[in-house]
Design an enzyme around this catalytic site. Structure first.
Site, short mmCIF file in Angstrom:
data_model
loop_
_atom_site.label_atom_id
_atom_site.label_comp_id
_atom_site.label_asym_id
_atom_site.label_seq_id
_atom_site.Cartn_x
_atom_site.Cartn_y
_atom_site.Cartn_z
N SER A 120 0.61 -3.80 -6.81
CA SER A 120 0.87 -4.02 -5.41
C SER A 120 1.51 -2.83 -4.69
O SER A 120 1.49 -2.77 -3.47
CB SER A 120 1.80 -5.23 -5.24
OG SER A 120 3.05 -4.99 -5.83
N LYS B 263 8.73 1.25 -0.75
CA LYS B 263 7.85 0.09 -0.63
C LYS B 263 8.47 -0.87 0.38
O LYS B 263 9.71 -1.03 0.41
CB LYS B 263 7.72 -0.56 -2.02
CG LYS B 263 6.74 -1.70 -2.11
CD LYS B 263 6.59 -2.18 -3.56
CE LYS B 263 5.59 -3.31 -3.72
NZ LYS B 263 5.40 -3.70 -5.14
N SER C 33 2.74 -3.56 -11.11
CA SER C 33 2.60 -3.04 -9.75
C SER C 33 3.08 -1.63 -9.51
O SER C 33 2.83 -1.08 -8.44
CB SER C 33 3.30 -3.97 -8.76
OG SER C 33 2.48 -5.04 -8.44
#
Ligand code: GLN
Length: 505
Positions: free
Chosen positions: A166, A91, A190
């Site tokens: 997310s 990420k 997330s």
């Protein structure tokens, strides 16, 4: 050893398991450089529509792969660690020297990592091959990856729908078979919600199991890093690589468990909690509810005992989170002031005007919303009304879980009230926040939670995940239940359009 061209014709490495890749390396069916080259070669086309990757790291990947091939040639492969030869991506809130770490924000568009996050470093030390950085909601604020400043990621199961967020890029990259393993972060859901939307395994470990050092902070008391994979075993192998005490994060803990150790034990004799209030929650769709009930029945048939537990204060979790989260985010994001870090709007003579313009331009709407909310909530006179009670709610929720775990070893709930939604379908921020109604209380209490894929919903035909919640520092409990569900439902497939190479048609 095959050439890279031949290797590219093998099943894509992103669709293989950790053990399949390692078997191929050991038997010299292909080299680690073949793995790196073929994985990187597929991304421009296979990710064109999905847009999981923000950046690929060719040189880092090839260097790591060459070192692995040297070790294999010298008979040292077994010393290389549990992720040897496995392509892995991160990420984009995780620092990796030599890459940009943008948090999908204009604010950090040109920020180059001066160091490497501990979680990333540990996957590399375990022999992982770094493939690149993944799209996300800006600064991890969101549930759809629509707030990325660099365009959304699309769900590989249906390109008209969001992958969740997310960590949407992390979930989509695995679901599309681009890489077998990714890392994401989870402050309120997330990792779990995008894992559920994309039909892959996603683990948010107990707070303190994985170091947060080098991961751009959102809510420091809530953030936790964890893996995405298609199989429980691959996720557990990754946990083994990343878990444990790190001197650079004082909240990280010593962890000595082998997360793969009890995967074959099955669930006979385990007590699994069902939360009736969650099953009756407003907004829970019938197809998701049916999947949770089906998973519960399958576990019961395998010998687990289902026990009703109450989490009476969990209904206040959302309210507490939207006080604590923005307060922590407001403090953490203060450093992006255009001087120490971040986008600088040129031409201002006055420093205040520079701050103001740079932050107004650098941050997107949702980031600004959180900053303003946090700034208000922490202001004199307001603090006692919201922040302090939210901390009290936090204690009550933590106590609820402790009481529940006197009766059960693991809790089974929905992850998200529904399957993946369409782009633009949820425009109102508070409706978007409800995506996390079942996941947020776990970050508040700090224990471990994961999303386990259990097939497709009867109404939408889209992936559904169930949430397994373990007592703090007993994350192995939920992995054990997940492994039993995997026997029932099979290892999560690559999204059909990606598997057939037809994504985007
Ligand atoms: N969707 C939640 C939020 O917007 C959780 C985000 C996260 O876990 N990083 O805050």
């Amino acid at each position: 050893m095959t050439s890279a061209a031949n290797a590219a014709q093998l099943a894509p490495f992103g669709q293989m398991s950790v053990k399949q890749i390692q078997h191929g390396l050991r038997t010299k069916e292909f080299s680690a450089v073949d793995v790196a080259r073929a994985t990187l070669a597929r991304i421009p086309e296979a990710d064109e529509q999905v847009h999981a990757f923000l950046e690929t790291t060719e040189q880092l990947a090839l260097d790591a792969a060459a070192r692995i091939d040297d070790a294999v040639a010298e008979g040292r492969m077994n010393e290389m660690g549990p992720l040897v030869g496995v392509p892995i991506a991160f990420k984009d809130n995780m620092n990796l020297t030599g890459t940009r770490t943008t948090c999908s924000s204009k604010m950090l568009e040109n920020y180059v990592s001066p160091y490497t996050a501990t979680c990333v470093e540990r996957t590399l030390r375990a022999g992982g091959i770094p493939i690149g950085k993944l799209n996300m909601d800006e600064f991890a604020f969101g549930s759809s990856t629509e707030t990325s400043a660099f365009g959304p990621t699309r769900n590989p199961w249906d390109l008209g729908r969001v992958p969740g967020g997310s960590s949407g890029g992390s979930a989509a990259a695995v679901a599309a078979g681009l890489v077998p393993i990714t890392l994401g972060s989870d402050t309120g859901g997330s990792i779990r919600q995008p894992a559920s939307f994309c039909g892959v395994v996603g683990i948010k470990p107990t707070y303190g199991v994985v170091s947060r050092y080098g991961v751009v902070a959102f809510g420091s008391s809530l953030d936790q890093v964890g893996p995405f994979a298609r199989s429980v075993e691959d996720a557990a192998i990754t946990m083994n690589a990343i878990a444990g005490r790190d001197e650079l994060d004082c909240t990280s803990q010593e962890v000595t468990v082998d997360f793969t150790a009890n995967l074959a034990e099955d669930v006979a004799g385990m007590r699994i909690g069902i939360v009736p209030a969650f099953m009756e929650a407003e907004g829970l769709t019938p197809e998701v509810k049916a999947k949770v009930e089906e998973a519960a029945a399958k576990l019961e048939a395998r010998g687990a005992q289902l026990v009703e537990v109450e989490l009476p204060n969990a209904k206040a979790a959302m309210s507490a989170y939207y006080v604590l989260g923005p307060c922590e985010a407001f403090s953490n994001l203060a450093r992006f002031d255009s001087v120490r870090y971040g986008y600088c709007d040129p031409g201002h003579k006055d420093l205040g005007a520079q701050y103001e313009a740079s932050r107004a331009i650098g941050f997107g709407d949702e980031a600004r919303r959180r900053i303003m909310l946090g700034s208000y909530l922490l202001s004199a006179g307001v603090y006692d009304t919201y922040y302090y009670p939210a901390q009290q709610v936090r204690t009550l929720i933590t106590q609820d879980y402790l009481r529940a775990y006197e009766k059960v070893d693991c809790i089974l709930t929905p992850v998200s009230p529904r399957t993946a939604f369409e782009f633009g379908e949820i425009a109102d921020p508070t409706s978007m926040y409800l995506s996390d109604m079942f996941t947020i209380s776990i970050n508040i209490a700090g224990n471990g939670g994961m999303s386990m894929p259990v097939g497709l919903g009867a109404d939408t035909g889209l992936p559904v995940g169930v949430q397994l919640i373990a007592p703090a520092f007993h994350d192995s409990n939920m992995l054990r239940v997940a492994a039993a569900l995997e026997v029932e439902y099979g290892v999560a497939p690559v999204a059909p359009a990606s598997a057939s190479g037809k994504a985007g048609e």
